[in-house]
Structure formats: structure tokens, C-alpha cells
Design an enzyme around this catalytic site. Structure first.
Site, PDB file in Angstrom:
ATOM      1  N   ASP A 270      53.798  47.759  24.915  1.00 12.96           N
ATOM      2  CA  ASP A 270      52.676  48.148  25.736  1.00 12.96           C
ATOM      3  C   ASP A 270      53.035  47.773  27.178  1.00 12.96           C
ATOM      4  O   ASP A 270      53.838  46.880  27.401  1.00 12.96           O
ATOM      5  CB  ASP A 270      51.468  47.354  25.221  1.00 12.96           C
TER       6      ASP A 270
ATOM      7  N   ASP B 251      48.773  43.769  23.943  1.00  8.40           N
ATOM      8  CA  ASP B 251      47.793  42.756  24.315  1.00  8.40           C
ATOM      9  C   ASP B 251      46.357  43.269  24.278  1.00  8.40           C
ATOM     10  O   ASP B 251      45.420  42.488  24.271  1.00  8.40           O
ATOM     11  CB  ASP B 251      48.069  42.252  25.728  1.00  8.40           C
TER      12      ASP B 251
ATOM     13  N   ASP C  73      45.757  48.393  21.657  1.00  7.56           N
ATOM     14  CA  ASP C  73      46.986  48.167  20.891  1.00  7.56           C
ATOM     15  C   ASP C  73      46.714  47.746  19.449  1.00  7.56           C
ATOM     16  O   ASP C  73      47.613  47.797  18.605  1.00  7.56           O
ATOM     17  CB  ASP C  73      47.829  47.072  21.562  1.00  7.56           C
TER      18      ASP C  73
HETATM   19  N1  LIG Z   1      37.875  48.852  33.160  1.00  4.59           N
HETATM   20  C1  LIG Z   1      38.579  49.818  33.739  1.00  4.59           C
HETATM   21  N2  LIG Z   1      38.401  50.091  35.055  1.00  4.59           N
HETATM   22  C2  LIG Z   1      39.113  51.055  35.666  1.00  4.59           C
HETATM   23  N3  LIG Z   1      39.987  51.821  35.047  1.00  4.59           N
HETATM   24  C3  LIG Z   1      40.208  51.610  33.745  1.00  4.59           C
HETATM   25  C4  LIG Z   1      39.518  50.612  33.020  1.00  4.59           C
HETATM   26  N4  LIG Z   1      39.924  50.657  31.738  1.00  4.59           N
HETATM   27  C5  LIG Z   1      40.855  51.611  31.679  1.00  4.59           C
HETATM   28  N5  LIG Z   1      41.016  52.211  32.865  1.00  4.59           N
HETATM   29  C6  LIG Z   1      41.926  53.302  33.188  1.00  4.59           C
HETATM   30  O1  LIG Z   1      42.362  53.894  31.987  1.00  4.59           O
HETATM   31  C7  LIG Z   1      43.776  53.765  31.872  1.00  4.59           C
HETATM   32  C8  LIG Z   1      44.142  53.547  30.439  1.00  4.59           C
HETATM   33  O2  LIG Z   1      43.667  52.295  30.002  1.00  4.59           O
HETATM   34  P1  LIG Z   1      44.226  51.611  28.716  1.00  4.59           P
HETATM   35  O3  LIG Z   1      43.477  50.356  28.501  1.00  4.59           O
HETATM   36  O4  LIG Z   1      44.258  52.607  27.610  1.00  4.59           O
HETATM   37  O5  LIG Z   1      45.743  51.318  29.067  1.00  4.59           O
HETATM   38  P2  LIG Z   1      46.388  50.304  30.112  1.00  4.59           P
HETATM   39  O6  LIG Z   1      45.777  48.989  29.961  1.00  4.59           O
HETATM   40  O7  LIG Z   1      46.418  50.882  31.483  1.00  4.59           O
HETATM   41  O8  LIG Z   1      47.898  50.299  29.719  1.00  4.59           O
HETATM   42  P3  LIG Z   1      48.615  49.681  28.457  1.00  4.59           P
HETATM   43  O9  LIG Z   1      48.328  50.584  27.343  1.00  4.59           O
HETATM   44  O10 LIG Z   1      50.041  49.687  28.879  1.00  4.59           O
HETATM   45  O11 LIG Z   1      48.097  48.295  28.296  1.00  4.59           O
HETATM   46  C9  LIG Z   1      44.142  52.640  32.795  1.00  4.59           C
HETATM   47  O12 LIG Z   1      45.447  52.743  33.269  1.00  4.59           O
HETATM   48  C10 LIG Z   1      43.133  52.793  33.908  1.00  4.59           C
HETATM   49  O13 LIG Z   1      43.556  53.749  34.832  1.00  4.59           O
HETATM   50 MG   LIG Z   2      47.848  46.392  27.624  1.00  5.59          MG
END
Ligand SMILES: Nc1ncnc2c1ncn2[C@@H]1O[C@H](COP(=O)(O)OP(=O)(O)OP(=O)(O)O)[C@@H](O)[C@H]1O
Ligand SMILES: [Mg+2]
Ligand SMILES: [Cu+]
Length: 667
Positions: free
Chosen positions: A366, A559, A563
Site C-alpha cells: 500500500d 495500514d 487494505d
Molecule cells: N478524508 C479524506 N479527505 C480527503 N481526501 C480523501 C480522504 N479519504 C480519501 N481521500 C481521497 O481518496 C483517495 C483514496 O483514498 P484511499 O484511502 O483509498 O487511499 P490512500 O490512503 O490515498 O492510498 P493507499 O491506498 O496507498 O493507502 C486519497 O488519495 C484521497 O485523494
Molecule cells: Mg494506506
């Protein structure tokens, strides 16, 4: 000492745990051995050894009576542990080692009694040879052997004990207007405690005032002083540096980090891996193999050399086959491996992960929070409407994030706090998985989402040229109001991880919910060739399934909430310690210090653990391939005969070797 925490509980449980989980108090073995030794002395002096008189031996009229009396007391007193054990095994219909030993000593005792009656009561013409000398030495050596085993087993699990010693007995707890000394087990969550310079930090918590450094090496294996300030987490068991810290307790002594390590170590002994189940089966077979070979030896040697030799062979076979070492072979390695892992920042929850690790050929990672720190810096933000200025946009965006646990949300909130922005009340807040958040502020409904979700709603989406930063857009009724761009930093140890993973012929793949450009940028820096971006949780899981159905073994590290499904699906799921609880609960292995590099330690540890396990299976059971025929007297034509006592020495030796071998597990 008042404190009896999880690990000490484990130690006393261990004494009870010997002999395949039967409840056996082995604590008085030492005492039992010495009393048995005294009881055995007259027998050793008065009764001929293996049918011959040793130089120190003598007899006098009626000395046979003394021998039989002492032997009877010794049989019941010294043999008690084994007889009771056998009774328990038979009651469970699982005859194993205690049954074997008991069969051995019961045979020796009963036959000797028969010999005594023939010789002294019925005055038979032919003198019948007894086994009292053998019986005495056998019981003595069995007791000594099991006593030594106990000691080495205790040593092997002492690494667990070390962890318990990290915690102090008493804690300084701040009450309304004074500081009280309270026993560690009585300290509740939310209590405020004071840790003075140089003291060990008793419990997991968050610093509410003061700053210092902490040495967490004994907990995480990282040998460095970590700066600790207000708001940061501390782990119970680490050592405070030169500052005084006031800490709000987040976990009690029974639920904190050390307690969970201790529970893991304990359950690593109870939790049966597939190999362990196999070992248990083998030890069941061993009973029947020993019984059959023993009976064969009895029949064959009786027909060649008479019943005394036949019985002696049988007793030796029964004793040598005692699969005691086998019962300890795997639990000891697992306990050591779990404790060792904990010292390197690894919590291994599922031991099958260890045997699977050598087959892993894909490592799925991730991005946010795993390869990157998940502590975003706000790079820029702006208003895209003339109704609001940029500060108002920031206020709305930060207010929307109030209920989110996403690392991005935390970072935006942190930034707003540093700009002294007053958050507005938020209602109806919703987490939009893989996209962002939505909620109502002052009767207006807003969304803060990524580009993909924003494009779907906004018709004239502007072109923004930024590829390194993650951008979230503020939307109200299909109107773009503003955006915020945040950047994350790659964890230093992520570079080491990718390099070493490739050296091991494992293919790294990045799976992220973030947008393609940001993902590509990070992957390029790290040297990851395969990148899947803009994934929803179920998409991540699909990638795992797809790789698996192509015959690959997949390890997944993550994390976030997004995931969790893939962590469960993967052959080995690894969670980042600071990650969300769902991720941590779904994983087989947890990286306590959140450093991806620890995956390399895990692979090392797993490989060494596996090797040790296999070695121990040979020392614990495989040696019977040689020992059983030897005990049965196969080398008698060449003059090599094992007396029962030597059989007992060999069987004990096998356990000691198994324990020492486990103790030498190192990474
Ligand atoms: N609380 C939030 N506030 C703003 N944008 C968000 C929020 N949660 C998610 N996003 C947007 O949605 C996208 C996808 O979120 P997701 O949690 O699926 O993956 P991530 O945390 O970015 O990446 P990874 O999967 O590598 O951990 C993020 O990159 C962000 O742009
Ligand atoms: Mg993550
Ligand atoms: Cu044994």
C-alpha cells in the site's frame, strides 16, 4: 513481588504445560529427584547390576528384602509423576510419552517383584534375575532428565521473561492534588502518570506535557533515542531519557503493548501451526511404533536369550521412544521466534506465516502510510470561486475532516490547527471509501474528494498541473469551490526494503487508492515497476486474488481500512503498527515500529525459524530411526547393548538438544 503479569503467568503455565499440555506440576522435580536418589542408594548397593555384582556392591542374608522394600517405595514415589501422566493420557485415549515410560517402569517393577517372589518366597531352584537395579537407575535418570529438560525449557522461554522485567512494579499516578504510588496492575486507562528521568515508562500512553527522549530498543529493536514530545505516543517498557513526562495512559498493564506481546508468546505455544498438528500425529504414531518394536524385541530376545534379556530390550525401547522432545520441538522454537520478532519490531500472530514465507514471490505494498509516512504537508490550497476566500475554503475543508481517521484528514486538521483556524460544527459526516468525505456545515452539504470523484460531478473541470501532490477538491452542488494539495514523504526504510526484496527475487507491486500520477511518481523513486492506482478496497483484493490464481504466493502490507480485505485474502497479511485497528486485526504479522524494512527481518526470522523447526523435528523424533533399532538390540551381535538407563539418557538428551537448539535461534 506483587505483580503477576501476563508473562509471569506464562512461566507458571509453562511448568504445567510440559508433557503435551497435560496438567502436570513439575515444580517439585528437583526435590523428587534427590529423595529418589536417597531411596535408590540401598538398591544400587545391594542389588546386582544387569545380573552382575559391581565392585562396590555387597549383599547379606535378607538384603533382598531391603531392596524390594526400597524399590517399592521408589517405584510409587519417584514413578508417581509418570504413572499419573500415563493415567491422564489413557483417560484422554491419547497414549503418548508418559504411557511409554510407565509401561517401561511398570514392566521392570512387576517382573522384578515376580523374580523376588520366586527367589525368596517360593525358593525356586533356578535363580530368576530381577531388574531392581535397572528400575532404580531408570527412575533416577528419568527424573534427572526431566528436571534438566525443565531447566532448559525455562531458559528457552526466558526471553519472554525479559520482556516482563521491563515494567516497574509501581507507577506514580497524578491524582487531584497529589502523586500516589499505585501498583501497575491497578492503573486504569485515562489515568495521568508521571515518569521521571531515567525511569522505565510503565504503560502505553500519550504525552500530555513535558518532552524527553525514549529508548524503545527493548520493545522495538531499534537502538536509538527517540525524541518524545507532547502529543506523541509512548510504549510501556521503553526507558525515559532525561526529561520528566506526564502521560495519559491509553492501555492498562493487561492490554498494552507488552501484554499483547506476552499473550502472543503464550498463544504461540498453544496456537497450533500445521506443522505442530503433524508433530502431534507423529508422536501418537511413535507410541504404537514403540509398542510394536518393543513387543517384537521381547519375543525375539526371549526366544534367543531368555525372558530377562527380552524384557530388558522391551523396557529400553519403550523408554527411548518417549517422544518428549517432539512435544517441545515446535513450541520452543515458536516461543523463541515470537520473542525475537518482538525485539525486532515484529508481532507474529499466525505461525503459518512462517512456513509460507519461503514461497512468497509477490510483495504488494500500500502507498499511503506504508511506503510513505502518511504525515502530509500542505503544499498549497486555493479558492476557485469568488464567493469564498482561501481561508474560508481551508476552514470548510478542515471542518469536513473532523471525523475522519484517514492520514490525509489528520494532516489537514493539524495544518488548520497550526494556522489557528476555528473549526465549524460538522453534521452528517460520511466517509466516501476511496474518494474522500462529505458532510454538512452551516446547512450546506460539501464534499472533499479526489480528482476522479470530482470529475464525475463537475462539468468544466480545470486543468491543474501537479503530479507530485495529492489534491483534494472541495465541491458543493457540482460547483468546484477550492482545492488543497498535500505532499507526503517516502519512509527512508522503504528504499532499503524495495532493494532487498528485489534481491530476494520477490516482485514489489504498489496498490494505492491515490491517483495514478502521485503513485507513479513514488513508484519511480522507489524502483517499483508495477503500480495499480485509484483502487477501491475491493480492487486491491482483486489484485491479490488474480495473482494467487496465477499460482503466486502473495504477501500484502497495508495500514488502512481500504487494505483490510486484501490483508485477509493475501497468503501473508502484514499491517503497519500505527495503522487502523481493522488493518491490524486482519493481519498475520504486525510491524510495530511501522518501518517497512522490518519485512526483511521477518523474512530472515521466518527462514531461520523454519530451519530450526525442521532440525528440531529430527532431533525430537527423527533420531528414533536410529535409536529404536539400537534399543531393540540390533547391534547385539557386535556387542552393543543399550541398558534401559542409557536409553533414558539418550531420550533426555534429545530434549535438551531440542531446547538448546531453539535457544540458539538468532537473527
Ligand atoms: N478524508 C479524506 N479527505 C480527503 N481526501 C480523501 C480522504 N479519504 C480519501 N481521500 C481521497 O481518496 C483517495 C483514496 O483514498 P484511499 O484511502 O483509498 O487511499 P490512500 O490512503 O490515498 O492510498 P493507499 O491506498 O496507498 O493507502 C486519497 O488519495 C484521497 O485523494
Ligand atoms: Mg494506506
Ligand atoms: Cu521424556
Amino acid at each position: 513481588m506483587q505483580m503477576k503479569n501476563a508473562s509471569q503467568q506464562a512461566m507458571s503455565d509453562h511448568k504445567m504445560m510440559m508433557h503435551g499440555g497435560q496438567m502436570m506440576q513439575m515444580g517439585n522435580l528437583k526435590q523428587k529427584f534427590w529423595w529418589s536418589f536417597i531411596l535408590a542408594l540401598p538398591i544400587l548397593l545391594l542389588s546386582p547390576a544387569m545380573g552382575f555384582n559391581l565392585p562396590v556392591q555387597f549383599s547379606f542374608p535378607g538384603s533382598d528384602w531391603l531392596v524390594v522394600i526400597f524399590a517399592t517405595i521408589l517405584f510409587w514415589y519417584g514413578g508417581e509423576i509418570f504413572l499419573r501422566g500415563a493415567y491422564a493420557e489413557l483417560k484422554q485415549k491419547k497414549p503418548e510419552m508418559m504411557t511409554l515410560i510407565s509401561l517401561g517402569i511398570v514392566t521392570a517393577y512387576l517382573y522384578s517383584l515376580y523374580a523376588f517372589i520366586q527367589n525368596n518366597l517360593l525358593h525356586s531352584q533356578m535363580k530368576v534375575m530381577d531388574f531392581f537395579w535397572e528400575l532404580a537407575t531408570l527412575i533416577l535418570i528419568m527424573l534427572l532428565g526431566h528436571w534438566i529438560e525443565m531447566t532448559s525449557v525455562m531458559k528457552a522461554s526466558s526471553s519472554v521473561h525479559d520482556l516482563a522485567k521491563l515494567l516497574p512494579d509501581k507507577v506514580h499516578v497524578q491524582t487531584i492534588n497529589q502523586i500516589e504510588e499505585i501498583k501497575i496492575n491497578d492503573v486504569q486507562k485515562q489515568a495521568t502518570i508521571i515518569v521521571k528521568p531515567g525511569e522505565s515508562i510503565p504503560l502505553d500512553g500519550i504525552i500530555i506535557s513535558g518532552s524527553s527522549t525514549a529508548d524503545e530498543s527493548l520493545v522495538t529493536g531499534e537502538a536509538r533515542q527517540i525524541t518524545k514530545q507532547k502529543g506523541q505516543r509512548v510504549i510501556g517498557g521503553s526507558i525515559n531519557g532525561s526529561g520528566t513526562l506526564t502521560i495519559k495512559v491509553t492501555q492498562t498493564a493487561n492490554s498494552g503493548f507488552l501484554a499483547s506481546v506476552n499473550k502472543l508468546v503464550q498463544s504461540s505455544q498453544a496456537d497450533k501451526s500445521k506443522l505442530q498438528t503433524k508433530a502431534d500425529q507423529v508422536s501418537g504414531w511413535l507410541f504404537y511404533a514403540a509398542l510394536i518394536i518393543g513387543l517384537l524385541a521381547l519375543i525375539v530376545w526371549t526366544s534367543f536369550q531368555g525372558i530377562t534379556n527380552g524384557l530388558e530390550r522391551m523396557v529400553t525401547v519403550l523408554v527411548i521412544a518417549c517422544p518428549h522432545a517432539l512435544g517441545l520441538a515446535i513450541p520452543l522454537v515458536n516461543a523463541k521466534s515470537t520473542a525475537l520478532g518482538a525485539k525486532h519490531g515484529l508481532l507474529i500472530r499466525n505461525h503459518n506465516a512462517i512456513s509460507l514465507s519461503s514461497q512468497i514471490n509477490y510483495l504488494l505494498l500500500d502507498k499511503t502510510g506504508t511506503l510513505t509516512q502518511g504525515m502530509f504537508q500542505v503544499r498549497h490550497y486555493a479558492s476557485l470561486t469568488n464567493k469564498l476566500d482561501s481561508n474560508q475554503v481551508l476552514t470548510i475543508m478542515a471542518s469536513l475532516e473532523q471525523d475522519s481517521t484517514h492520514p490525509l484528514a489528520q494532516s489537514i486538521l493539524h495544518y488548520a490547527q497550526s494556522k489557528k483556524i476555528n473549526l465549524l460544527p460538522l453534521t452528517n459526516s460520511q466517509n466516501m471509501t476511496g474518494a474522500g468525505v462529505s458532510g454538512t456545515i452551516e446547512q450546506h452539504t460539501y464534499q472533499l474528494v479526489n480528482e476522479k470523484a470530482a470529475r464525475k460531478q463537475v462539468s468544466n473541470f480545470p486543468k491543474l498541473a501537479a503530479d507530485k501532490d495529492t489534491i483534494s477538491y472541495l465541491i458543493q452542488d457540482s460547483q468546484l469551490l477550492g482545492y488543497i494539495a498535500v505532499g507526503d514523504q517516502i519512509k527512508a526504510s522503504a528504499f532499503t526494503l524495495i532493494k532487498q526484496i528485489k534481491e530476494r527475487q520477490i516482485t514489489p507491486v504498489m496498490l494505492t487508492g491515490d491517483n495514478q500520477k502521485v503513485a507513479d511518481n513514488i513508484a519511480l523513486q522507489l524502483g517499483i515497476d508495477q503500480v495499480y492506482a485509484e483502487l477501491l478496497p475491493q480492487d486491491k483484493e482483486k489484485v491479490v486474488k488474480k495473482l494467487q490464481s496465477a499460482g503466486n504466493k502473495v504477501m500484502m502490507v497495508g495500514d488502512g481500512i481500504n487494505d483490510a480485505p486484501s490483508l485477509v485474502k493475501a497468503d501473508i497479511g502484514v499491517a503497519i503498527g500505527t495503522g487502523t485497528d481493522v488493518a491490524v486485526d486482519s493481519a498475520d504479522v504486525i510491524l510495530v515500529n511501522s518501518e517497512p524494512e522490518a519485512i526483511i527481518s521477518f523474512l530472515d526470522l521466518a527462514q531461520k525459524t523454519q530451519t530450526k523447526t525442521i532440525q528440531n523435528l529430527w532431533w525430537g523424533a527423527g533420531y528414533n530411526i536410529i535409536a529404536l533399532p539400537l534399543a531393540a538390540g540390533i547391534l547385539t551381535p557386535w556387542g552393543l547393548v543399550l541398558p534401559p538407563a542409557v536409553g533414558a539418557i539418550l531420550m533426555s538428551l534429545s530434549t535438551v538438544i531440542v531446547a538448546i537448539n531453539a535457544e540458539f535461534l538468532k537473527i
